[in-house]
Motif scaffolding. Structure first.
Motif, mmCIF file in Angstrom:
data_model
loop_
_atom_site.group_PDB
_atom_site.id
_atom_site.type_symbol
_atom_site.label_atom_id
_atom_site.label_comp_id
_atom_site.label_asym_id
_atom_site.label_seq_id
_atom_site.Cartn_x
_atom_site.Cartn_y
_atom_site.Cartn_z
ATOM 1 N N HIS A 1 36.834 -18.066 -21.017
ATOM 2 C CA HIS A 1 37.109 -19.470 -20.720
ATOM 3 C C HIS A 1 36.764 -20.387 -21.898
ATOM 4 O O HIS A 1 37.597 -21.187 -22.348
ATOM 5 N N VAL B 1 42.530 -22.397 -5.723
ATOM 6 C CA VAL B 1 43.921 -22.070 -6.011
ATOM 7 C C VAL B 1 44.706 -22.151 -4.711
ATOM 8 O O VAL B 1 44.386 -21.459 -3.742
ATOM 9 N N TRP C 1 39.946 -23.025 -21.575
ATOM 10 C CA TRP C 1 40.547 -23.142 -20.233
ATOM 11 C C TRP C 1 39.409 -23.123 -19.210
ATOM 12 O O TRP C 1 38.642 -22.169 -19.154
ATOM 13 N N THR C 2 39.306 -24.176 -18.406
ATOM 14 C CA THR C 2 38.156 -24.302 -17.500
ATOM 15 C C THR C 2 38.459 -23.823 -16.087
ATOM 16 O O THR C 2 37.542 -23.667 -15.286
ATOM 17 N N ARG C 3 39.717 -23.597 -15.776
ATOM 18 C CA ARG C 3 40.099 -23.179 -14.425
ATOM 19 C C ARG C 3 40.057 -21.648 -14.316
ATOM 20 O O ARG C 3 39.780 -20.963 -15.299
ATOM 21 N N PRO C 4 40.346 -21.094 -13.142
ATOM 22 C CA PRO C 4 40.238 -19.642 -12.975
ATOM 23 C C PRO C 4 41.147 -18.834 -13.898
ATOM 24 O O PRO C 4 42.222 -19.290 -14.308
ATOM 25 N N GLN D 1 47.201 -23.445 -11.924
ATOM 26 C CA GLN D 1 45.888 -23.420 -11.300
ATOM 27 C C GLN D 1 45.061 -22.227 -11.749
ATOM 28 O O GLN D 1 43.835 -22.247 -11.672
ATOM 29 N N ILE D 2 45.733 -21.184 -12.199
ATOM 30 C CA ILE D 2 45.072 -19.955 -12.636
ATOM 31 C C ILE D 2 46.014 -19.273 -13.627
ATOM 32 O O ILE D 2 47.234 -19.303 -13.450
ATOM 33 N N ASP E 1 37.538 -14.586 -13.433
ATOM 34 C CA ASP E 1 37.237 -14.854 -12.031
ATOM 35 C C ASP E 1 37.750 -13.745 -11.122
ATOM 36 O O ASP E 1 37.164 -13.477 -10.073
ATOM 37 N N ARG F 1 35.512 -20.918 -10.398
ATOM 38 C CA ARG F 1 35.873 -22.045 -11.264
ATOM 39 C C ARG F 1 36.975 -22.922 -10.679
ATOM 40 O O ARG F 1 37.587 -23.695 -11.409
ATOM 41 N N GLY F 2 37.200 -22.824 -9.389
ATOM 42 C CA GLY F 2 38.179 -23.726 -8.811
ATOM 43 C C GLY F 2 38.912 -23.143 -7.621
ATOM 44 O O GLY F 2 38.792 -21.960 -7.294
ATOM 45 N N GLU G 1 47.814 -27.585 -17.413
ATOM 46 C CA GLU G 1 47.228 -28.327 -16.313
ATOM 47 C C GLU G 1 48.185 -29.387 -15.794
ATOM 48 O O GLU G 1 48.328 -29.567 -14.578
#
Length: 386
Positions: A78, A25, A83-86, A53-54, A138, A22-23, A48
């Protein structure tokens, strides 16, 4: 589902990049702790904006509440928490350890009474993997036994630490087997244990390295041992972790600990300290720690840190040129004295921004080959005082 590359080094310190489902880092990185599916008092959007970042989730507590049925309904953590990031989830091992006499450890797993309703529960390496697969984090952490610094009123002996470490190694094998059996598409990290005994740390790492996991963590530090002992074990263990894989120091710690960890070769950190301390009026700044409850702050018009760019210290300017936010020490002291919820919220924003900005500055220093100079200035600034 994990790729890691080291982009620059200075001594043992590393500037890296970690790619997850999902992104991406950028490392070294600090990961804010969201025990119950939220970083207390902070909206995901604010996280954000401050450069998170995580973040972390807690397997044990999310298993208790809201439970796996609800989390399955949302397809994992998520979507549930927005939350869409790791996300990295711990295994529950530390929380079980913290229950003390309320839990009983065996080869099979840990039996304990639920701290929520008293139900008798049994957490195993296999169940920890199953819970974390439902969470769809993740990065998944192996289920381990956190070796205490003190055991039953005495400092843990080498024999006790060995038995604990070897149990964690056997559990790591079971975790990997269950992780693969379930077809989890994420990444499983192992946790190096061994207490304060470097030979046991080496043996733990040797056993875990044989499993060829995507990443490795150092556990069992900052559990009551003297700071000198923590640093000794950290400086011994961190450089021995596989160089081509991410290195994670669990549950540590102060800003000084983060700089020491980076110097030893650590890539990832987490700790409740910036959020927990903020809720108790303890704030971190470039020039030392500030105790907001001290009466000397009652009429102080200065921000917490004049060099800080967070919403609490500087605010932000909207499209019409109007400034919003930017609060004095006097106002924050007032909020704390009145028990207003805005106080810990603003404090948490500041502390997390400070930690995340510290890691950004470390990454920039490593990119420029000046980490040693940065670390020296960091310590001089922190010693100056607020």
């Amino acid at each position: 589902m994990l790729q890691f590359e080291v982009l620059a080094t200075e001594g043992q310190a590393r500037r890296g990049r970690l790619a997850l489902r999902r992104g991406v880092v950028e490392t070294p990185i600090f990961m804010p702790v969201g025990t119950y599916g939220t970083v207390k008092g902070v909206m995901p959007r604010s996280l954000e904006e401050m450069g998170a970042q995580i973040i972390l989730g807690n397997t044990f507590h999310l298993w208790m509440r809201p439970g796996l049925d609800v989390l399955r309904q949302f397809g994992g953590l998520h979507r549930f928490e927005g939350w869409t990031r790791p996300i990295l989830t711990d295994s529950g091992g530390f929380q079980v350890w913290s229950l003390g006499e309320m839990r009983k450890i065996s080869e099979e797993g840990v039996r304990f009474a639920s701290p929520v309703n008293g139900d008798r529960l049994f957490l195993t390496p296999e169940l920890s993997m199953q819970i974390q697969q439902v969470l769809d984090s993740d990065i998944v952490m192996q289920f381990d036994e956190c070796t205490p610094y003190e055991n039953g009123g005495h400092v843990t002996t080498e024999a006790e630490a060995r038995a604990s470490m070897e149990l964690s190694l056997r559990w790591a094998r079971r975790c990997l087997d269950e992780f693969q059996r379930g077809g989890n598409p994420n990444a499983l990290f192992g946790i190096v244990q061994g207490g304060m005994f470097t030979a046991l740390r080496d043996a733990s790492l040797e056993g875990l390295a044989a499993l060829d996991l995507p990443g490795y963590a150092i556990g069992g530090l900052s559990v009551g041992e003297p700071k000198a002992e923590m640093l000794r074990v950290l400086e011994h263990t961190a450089p021995r972790l596989p160089a081509h894989k991410p290195r994670y120091l669990m549950g540590v710690g102060t800003p000084e600990d983060l700089v020491a960890g980076v110097a030893a070769g650590i890539d990832m950190f987490d700790c409740v300290m910036p959020t927990r301390n903020a809720r108790n009026g303890h704030l971190f700044t470039r020039f030392g720690d500030l105790k907001l409850r001290n009466a000397r702050h009652k009429a102080d018009e200065r921000p917490l840190d004049p060099t800080c760019g967070c919403y609490t210290c500087r605010g932000h300017t909207d499209a019409l040129g109007r400034t919003h936010g930017g609060f004095s020490r006097a106002y924050l002291h007032h909020l704390d004295r009145c028990g207003e919820m805005l106080g810990p919220m603003l404090g948490t924003i500041h502390n997390l921004h400070y930690y995340l900005n510290l890691m950004r500055e470390i990454r920039e220093a490593l990119e420029g080959g000046r980490f040693a100079l940065f670390a020296a200035q960091f310590h001089a600034d922190r010693a100056r005082g607020v």
